[in-house]
Scaffold this active site. Sequence first.
Site, mmCIF file in Angstrom:
data_model
loop_
_atom_site.group_PDB
_atom_site.id
_atom_site.type_symbol
_atom_site.label_atom_id
_atom_site.label_comp_id
_atom_site.label_asym_id
_atom_site.label_seq_id
_atom_site.Cartn_x
_atom_site.Cartn_y
_atom_site.Cartn_z
ATOM 1 N N CYS A 131 -0.021 27.607 47.581
ATOM 2 C CA CYS A 131 0.959 27.720 46.500
ATOM 3 C C CYS A 131 1.713 26.406 46.309
ATOM 4 O O CYS A 131 2.639 26.104 47.069
ATOM 5 C CB CYS A 131 1.925 28.864 46.811
ATOM 6 S SG CYS A 131 3.199 29.094 45.566
ATOM 7 N N CYS A 134 5.416 26.817 45.450
ATOM 8 C CA CYS A 134 6.244 27.201 46.600
ATOM 9 C C CYS A 134 6.495 26.018 47.538
ATOM 10 O O CYS A 134 7.602 25.821 48.031
ATOM 11 C CB CYS A 134 5.561 28.292 47.418
ATOM 12 S SG CYS A 134 4.921 29.656 46.447
ATOM 13 N N ASP A 135 5.462 25.244 47.817
ATOM 14 C CA ASP A 135 5.534 24.288 48.925
ATOM 15 C C ASP A 135 5.500 22.825 48.514
ATOM 16 O O ASP A 135 5.663 21.935 49.368
ATOM 17 C CB ASP A 135 4.361 24.548 49.900
ATOM 18 C CG ASP A 135 4.468 25.930 50.540
ATOM 19 O OD1 ASP A 135 5.600 26.429 50.661
ATOM 20 O OD2 ASP A 135 3.430 26.498 50.916
HETATM 21 C C1 FAD Z 1 2.221 30.703 52.371
HETATM 22 C C2 FAD Z 1 2.923 31.258 51.161
HETATM 23 C C3 FAD Z 1 4.137 30.747 50.805
HETATM 24 C C4 FAD Z 1 4.798 31.239 49.697
HETATM 25 N N1 FAD Z 1 6.012 30.731 49.383
HETATM 26 C C5 FAD Z 1 6.691 31.230 48.338
HETATM 27 C C6 FAD Z 1 7.965 30.708 48.004
HETATM 28 O O1 FAD Z 1 8.463 29.785 48.645
HETATM 29 N N2 FAD Z 1 8.616 31.269 46.956
HETATM 30 C C7 FAD Z 1 8.053 32.283 46.202
HETATM 31 O O2 FAD Z 1 8.712 32.772 45.266
HETATM 32 N N3 FAD Z 1 6.843 32.783 46.492
HETATM 33 C C8 FAD Z 1 6.139 32.275 47.521
HETATM 34 N N4 FAD Z 1 4.899 32.750 47.808
HETATM 35 C C9 FAD Z 1 4.303 33.765 46.918
HETATM 36 C C10 FAD Z 1 4.886 35.155 47.269
HETATM 37 O O3 FAD Z 1 4.705 35.373 48.642
HETATM 38 C C11 FAD Z 1 4.194 36.228 46.458
HETATM 39 O O4 FAD Z 1 4.327 35.961 45.072
HETATM 40 C C12 FAD Z 1 4.808 37.588 46.754
HETATM 41 O O5 FAD Z 1 4.759 37.885 48.129
HETATM 42 C C13 FAD Z 1 4.096 38.691 45.983
HETATM 43 O O6 FAD Z 1 4.708 39.880 46.314
HETATM 44 P P1 FAD Z 1 3.965 41.295 46.178
HETATM 45 O O7 FAD Z 1 4.933 42.296 46.679
HETATM 46 O O8 FAD Z 1 3.428 41.438 44.812
HETATM 47 O O9 FAD Z 1 2.683 41.203 47.121
HETATM 48 P P2 FAD Z 1 2.495 40.806 48.660
HETATM 49 O O10 FAD Z 1 3.631 40.042 49.190
HETATM 50 O O11 FAD Z 1 1.135 40.219 48.737
HETATM 51 O O12 FAD Z 1 2.491 42.206 49.405
HETATM 52 C C14 FAD Z 1 1.391 43.065 49.286
HETATM 53 C C15 FAD Z 1 1.611 44.271 50.186
HETATM 54 O O13 FAD Z 1 0.608 45.243 49.901
HETATM 55 C C16 FAD Z 1 0.138 45.784 51.105
HETATM 56 N N5 FAD Z 1 -1.195 46.333 50.876
HETATM 57 C C17 FAD Z 1 -2.353 45.673 50.595
HETATM 58 N N6 FAD Z 1 -3.358 46.540 50.466
HETATM 59 C C18 FAD Z 1 -2.831 47.785 50.648
HETATM 60 C C19 FAD Z 1 -3.366 49.096 50.650
HETATM 61 N N7 FAD Z 1 -4.680 49.333 50.425
HETATM 62 N N8 FAD Z 1 -2.528 50.140 50.889
HETATM 63 C C20 FAD Z 1 -1.207 49.933 51.107
HETATM 64 N N9 FAD Z 1 -0.654 48.695 51.111
HETATM 65 C C21 FAD Z 1 -1.454 47.646 50.904
HETATM 66 C C22 FAD Z 1 0.190 44.640 52.089
HETATM 67 O O14 FAD Z 1 0.214 45.135 53.417
HETATM 68 C C23 FAD Z 1 1.507 43.980 51.675
HETATM 69 O O15 FAD Z 1 2.578 44.614 52.339
HETATM 70 C C24 FAD Z 1 4.204 32.273 48.906
HETATM 71 C C25 FAD Z 1 2.964 32.805 49.274
HETATM 72 C C26 FAD Z 1 2.325 32.303 50.382
HETATM 73 C C27 FAD Z 1 0.989 32.889 50.771
#
Ligand code: FAD
Length: 306
Positions: A131, A134-135
């Site tokens: 990302c 992000c970084d």
């Molecule tokens: C290394 C890294 C650094 C980042 N830094 C930043 C930052 O500094 N600032 C920023 O704004 N964003 C950052 N991001 C992006 C941010 O993390 C994502 O945009 C955000 O986490 C998305 O949130 P979400 O809830 O949609 O999904 P996710 O955070 O991906 O959560 C998905 C969830 O779904 C669950 N899941 C998956 N499959 C299933 C299933 N079959 N049944 C039940 N549960 C399931 C997983 O266990 C998880 O809990 C970063 C991402 C990464 C990888």
Amino acid sequence: MENVVIAGSGPAGLTAAIYTARANLNPLVLEGPAPGGQLTVSYEVENYPGFVEPVSGAELMDRFLKQAERFGTRMSYASVQKAVREGDHIRLETDDGVIETETLIIATGAEARRLPIATEPAFYGKGVSGCATCDGAFYRDQDVLVVGGGNTAMEDAMFLTRFARRVTIVHRRDYFRAAPIEIDKCRKNPKIDWLIPWVLETITGDARGVRGAVLKHADTGETREVECQGIFVAIGHDPKTTPFQGLVPLDDEGFIVAVEGSTCTSTPGVFACGDVRDRRYKQAVLAAGHGCMAALDVEQYLGQRE
Ligand SMILES: Cc1cc2nc3c(=O)[nH]c(=O)nc-3n(C[C@H](O)[C@H](O)[C@H](O)COP(=O)(O)OP(=O)(O)OC[C@H]3O[C@@H](n4cnc5c(N)ncnc54)[C@H](O)[C@@H]3O)c2cc1C
């Protein structure tokens, strides 16, 4: 019969939980394989509003969790394996049994594709990032590689020139999927170099992080080592939608298609929020915002059924 089940415990799922719990809907969150979601692997988050100082992703997500639990959210470690609509409700097959629910919020995220090389996992989050938004700011005056040949790679490379000393685009083919206009912008930027068609073979470094990479020419097999402190991988995302195939419409990349401006899908009672339906932005604050929208959409849906 549950009122609302939330699949996913990242920023989207836990925000949906905070809102639905406060609305007395007694939500059940299925945490899935990565409790807390993607952000838990991030050492420092600097752009989440409300945090003046950097916060670790793990701490941020722990705060989301505690806030959701404070209003009575129930948590389960289960993952959804298959979801189908049956009559006027949704039936979830999970690795911990069957759950029936009036509404389902899908917040299962989209995983950035990783480099298929043995040295990558050791440096993920320590110089290797999925990302740039992000970084990128952590690489001021440093040399970075961007791996990929699509629009995201070009946009990431342009964005990174705001911080980095040199940005080198590494692409394994001698043609690009990116739009010509995006490639042109990069070609005109004096801070951007190109290594095409080269393949990243190994990452070198130490406990402090990435120090370089070994690349191999895709045609000649020649190898070369380049110095760099950051490697941004821009080779696409895999939305976690396999269990929901057939339940909700998916686009050509597997992201959930939701009704514009809402989290409703075309399947009654099923809502989608966060990265799992966001082809473009993929940021925690947006995922949280979507989670709020999903909770309000669920409230309205259940209200109309009463
Ligand atoms: C290394 C890294 C650094 C980042 N830094 C930043 C930052 O500094 N600032 C920023 O704004 N964003 C950052 N991001 C992006 C941010 O993390 C994502 O945009 C955000 O986490 C998305 O949130 P979400 O809830 O949609 O999904 P996710 O955070 O991906 O959560 C998905 C969830 O779904 C669950 N899941 C998956 N499959 C299933 C299933 N079959 N049944 C039940 N549960 C399931 C997983 O266990 C998880 O809990 C970063 C991402 C990464 C990888």
